[in-house]
Enzyme design. Structure first.
Site: not given
Ligand SMILES: Cc1cc2nc3c(=O)[nH]c(=O)nc-3n(C[C@H](O)[C@H](O)[C@H](O)COP(=O)(O)OP(=O)(O)OC[C@H]3O[C@@H](n4cnc5c(N)ncnc54)[C@H](O)[C@@H]3O)c2cc1C
Length: 475
Positions: A122, A191-192, A213, A322, A454
């Site tokens: 988009g 180490a995050g 780290e 994010d 409990h």
């Molecule tokens: C390995 C790993 C483990 C994690 N574990 C956890 C956990 O246990 N608990 C937790 O809370 N969080 C966890 N996270 C973090 C979590 O994945 C993110 O905080 C979350 O996915 C953010 O959601 P979002 O909707 O903002 O973005 P995202 O999930 O990143 O989704 C964004 C989407 O938009 C799409 N996109 C981007 N630009 C465009 C565009 N211009 N047009 C169309 N589509 C587009 C991308 O392809 C993607 O599909 C983890 C992350 C990782 C990498």
């Protein structure tokens, strides 16, 4: 002629797909655009979280923990297993099956709620009476007209400038979740949360894991007592090798291994590993969004600028998850998505970023909400602290999971709970009680007076509250 929508959501991660579902529930004609393709080259909804983040990482953590239990914990129950082995491709296939079920589930939810799901990237094309969003998918392109836009484009892994990801030797999160065999020597930079979770998986499956780290301390975002306990458990019990305060200076790829040079302890050092996971954080994803085309403000670090209500500088354009300030967590993204859809509908909605729970799904798990002891000390807040160990809890002992504790911090004058920190079994589940309590402005005495089942792990929370008033019962 472009199809018109009340709400167009860009991105179908937890922020975007939830915003789209809520907008549709509220009666808006809604479309959600997403460009993610899985390893098979197929569109796959759910964003980072479902495809290459939260869900697949938890699947692998569970598999590796089961293997660890068979090897090291079943014996205490009198269960013996001869020649236990891990079949990594089967483990990875199980993970992918779970991912496919959930990403397919989002497609089903979109159909059920009549959200138009559009595959492609988009791009803001123009602003005027609403916004025109162009959706590009290879050679194909179409335009959508939107009264309101919710940007939920998420984040992407940060690479080190001298170590680009190659999917084989230098891996990002997607690569780390798709390894088809256990590397003998695994390096992890960072180490995050992601580095520790991935390091734990492969350590339990037999890798020698070294974590590098840059920060001087370990898990500095966590409460200091939790971080200290975690470092002890991860190094002594799990066997991770952790070096903090080191500066990686180069990463050289050889034919079948990676050589990492770093400065640490006042000298130059070298680490040779069979593969390297780089988990040095994630950056907001605004590339190719066309923000400049319509004047959408992005800050110096690439985050879309928003106010407390996720409003951008443009009328009727919101951003969540994010790609905006605040913790990069799926549940934070989802709640922002819900709140924005409700604001578009004229409802009052609020997300309290002060009470977002954090979880690290290592073993033992780590979870917290609110302030850390060090932050209260630095801010000069007067507080009382109570701590109780899982060792003294019947359920934890029966589970064979006695490591860790719950720590509660409460205001010294009002007794209002300021922070709760857990390292121990099912911390991810236990933290909810603390979140609810803090959202309702509860005191430690409130928790101390609530009946807890409990034997249950929640009794450790109860006792930590009693400990604030120095009146634990079982220690
Ligand atoms: C390995 C790993 C483990 C994690 N574990 C956890 C956990 O246990 N608990 C937790 O809370 N969080 C966890 N996270 C973090 C979590 O994945 C993110 O905080 C979350 O996915 C953010 O959601 P979002 O909707 O903002 O973005 P995202 O999930 O990143 O989704 C964004 C989407 O938009 C799409 N996109 C981007 N630009 C465009 C565009 N211009 N047009 C169309 N589509 C587009 C991308 O392809 C993607 O599909 C983890 C992350 C990782 C990498």
């Amino acid at each position: 002629m472009a199809e018109s929508y009340d709400v167009v959501v860009i991105g179908a991660g937890p922020g975007g797909y939830v915003a789209a579902l809520r907008a549709a529930q509220l009666g808006f004609k809604t479309a959600c655009i997403d460009n993610f393709k899985n390893a098979a080259g197929k569109p796959s909804l759910g964003g980072t979280c479902l495809n290459v983040g939260c869900i697949p990482s938890k699947a692998l953590l569970e598999s590796s923990e089961n293997f660890e239990r068979v090897l090291h914990k079943f014996g205490a129950h009198g269960i013996s297993v001869k020649e236990a082995a891990i079949d990594v491709p089967t483990m990875i296939a199980r993970k992918q099956k779970i991912v496919d079920q959930f990403t397919g589930g989002i497609a089903g939810l979109f159909r059920k709620n009549k959200v138009a799901s559009v595959h492609g990237t988009g791009v803001f094309a123009s602003a005027g009476d609403g916004y025109t969003i162009e959706v590009r998918d290879g050679a194909k392109s179409q335009s959508l007209q939107a009264k309101n836009v919710i940007v939920a484009t998420g984040s992407v892994p940060r690479a080190l400038p001298f170590a680009p990801f190659d999917g084989e030797l230098v891996l990002d999160n997607a690569g780390a979740l798709a390894l088809e065999s256990t590397p003998k020597r695994l390096g992890v930079i960072g180490a995050g949360v992601i580095g520790l979770e991935m390091g734990s998986v492969w350590r339990r499956l037999g890798s020698e894991v070294t974590v590098l780290e840059a920060l001087p301390g370990f898990l500095q975002a966590a409460d200091e007592a939790i971080a200290k306990e975690a470092l002890k458990v991860f190094t002594k019990d799990l066997g991770l090798v952790v070096h903090t305060g080191v500066q990686v200076t180069s990463v050289e790829k050889r034919s079948s291994f990676v050589s990492v040079a770093y400065e640490g302890g006042g000298k130059s050092q070298r680490l040779d590993v069979d593969c390297l996971i780089v988990a040095v954080g994630r950056g907001p994803n605004t590339q190719g969004l066309g923000a400049e085309q319509v004047g959408l403000k992005v800050d110096g670090r690439g985050f879309i600028e928003v106010d407390a209500d996720c409003r951008t500088n443009l009328p009727n354009v919101y951003a969540v998850g994010d790609v905006v300030r605040g913790p990069m967590l799926a549940h934070k993204a989802m709640e922002e998505g819900v709140a924005v859809a409700e604001r578009i509908a004229g409802q009052a909605a609020h997300v309290n970023l002060d009470h977002v729970p954090w979880v690290i799904y290592t073993s033992p798990e780590i979870a917290w909400v609110g302030r850390t002891e060090q932050s209260l000390r630095e801010a000069g807040v007067k507080y009382r602290s109570g701590q109780f160990p899982f060792m003294a809890n019947g359920r934890a002992r029966a589970l064979g999971e006695p490591t860790g504790f719950v720590k509660m911090l409460a205001d010294a004058d009002t007794d209002r709970i300021l922070g709760v920190h857990i390292i121990g079994p099912f911390a991810s589940e236990l933290i909810s009680e603390a979140v609810v309590a803090m959202e309702f402005d509860a005191s430690s005495e409130d928790i101390a007076r609530i009946v807890h089942a409990h034997p249950s792990l929640s009794e450790v929370m109860h006792e930590a509250a009693l400990a604030v008033d120095k009146r634990t019962l079982h220690i």
